[in-house]
Design a protein around this motif. Structure first.
Motif, mmCIF file in Angstrom:
data_model
loop_
_atom_site.group_PDB
_atom_site.id
_atom_site.type_symbol
_atom_site.label_atom_id
_atom_site.label_comp_id
_atom_site.label_asym_id
_atom_site.label_seq_id
_atom_site.Cartn_x
_atom_site.Cartn_y
_atom_site.Cartn_z
ATOM 1 N N HIS A 69 0.860 -1.305 0.091
ATOM 2 C CA HIS A 69 0.021 0.028 -0.104
ATOM 3 C C HIS A 69 0.965 1.193 0.002
ATOM 4 N N GLU A 70 1.836 1.504 0.768
ATOM 5 C CA GLU A 70 2.822 2.651 1.005
ATOM 6 C C GLU A 70 4.348 1.806 1.128
ATOM 7 N N ASN A 71 5.207 2.130 0.192
ATOM 8 C CA ASN A 71 6.418 1.261 0.214
ATOM 9 C C ASN A 71 7.509 2.135 0.977
ATOM 10 N N LYS A 72 7.215 3.345 1.470
ATOM 11 C CA LYS A 72 8.117 4.280 2.090
ATOM 12 C C LYS A 72 8.229 3.383 3.789
ATOM 13 N N VAL A 73 9.699 3.128 4.137
ATOM 14 C CA VAL A 73 9.928 2.613 5.487
ATOM 15 C C VAL A 73 10.989 3.370 6.159
ATOM 16 N N ASN A 74 10.805 3.063 7.395
ATOM 17 C CA ASN A 74 12.086 3.645 8.412
ATOM 18 C C ASN A 74 12.373 2.087 9.024
ATOM 19 N N ILE A 75 13.728 2.200 9.127
ATOM 20 C CA ILE A 75 14.562 1.081 9.891
ATOM 21 C C ILE A 75 15.426 1.702 11.051
ATOM 22 N N THR A 76 15.251 1.298 12.216
ATOM 23 C CA THR A 76 16.267 1.822 12.999
ATOM 24 C C THR A 76 16.890 0.813 13.968
ATOM 25 N N TYR A 77 18.163 0.979 14.239
ATOM 26 C CA TYR A 77 19.116 0.087 14.791
ATOM 27 C C TYR A 77 19.611 0.578 16.211
ATOM 28 N N SER A 78 19.782 0.000 17.329
ATOM 29 C CA SER A 78 20.114 0.480 18.588
ATOM 30 C C SER A 78 21.127 -0.660 19.001
#
Length: 168
Positions: A69-78
């Motif tokens: 539906h919406e292919n923009k994503v955010n990925i975070t690492y810690s």
């Protein structure tokens, strides 16, 4: 081709790879179908030389529906042990490529996909990174104390670590 730009991209990708490899688990955030956010932990299979993150996933999961539906994503690492943090933005795509799956396969994936490469639900999630931001404060306590002391003595601004925004 712009040699300097390509070299910078390779260097930035390599630096991100080093930070990501030490973080192990990512948090992938997608947009829900009703416009909200949905985050979940993911194991990174690879950050390739072209600046794409690869993950194994279930083709019938909510993340696949949300990405379609919406292919923009955010990925975070810690990584609290090394005191490093990464935020990645990009566009996601579902890739059904068994050859690529075999290249990226690890025994840890089999925990989630009992039929291995032949599992009918198995697919790949590819995230083309557009930009990333990282904070690398891995100097350790003694290193931070030394930097702080140096800033007190010299009057320079205290910089606890490396912080940079990169475009891939």
């Amino acid at each position: 081709m712009n040699f300097e730009k390509d070299l910078k991209k390779l260097q930035d990708t390599d630096h991100l790879r080093g930070l990501i490899d030490k973080a192990n688990t990512a948090m992938l955030t997608t947009f829900t179908l009703d416009g909200g956010f949905h985050s979940r932990p993911m194991a990174t299979a690879q950050l390739d030389v072209d600046g794409n993150l690869w993950f194994f996933t279930n083709e019938f999961s909510s993340k696949v529906a949300e990405i379609s539906h919406e292919n923009k994503v955010n990925i975070t690492y810690s990584n609290s042990t090394n005191n490093t943090f990464i935020s990645v933005n990009g566009s996601a795509a579902i890739v059904d490529d068994r050859t690529r799956m075999k290249e990226l396969w690890s025994p840890a994936v089999e925990v989630f996909f009992k039929d291995g490469i032949d599992d009918p639900a198995l697919t790949l999630l590819k995230v083309n990174i557009t930009d990333a931001e990282y904070w690398d404060n891995s100097a350790g306590t003694i290193g931070l104390a030394f930097k702080w002391l140096k800033s007190v003595i010299t009057g320079d601004k205290f910089e606890p670590g490396e912080h940079e925004k990169v475009e891939l």
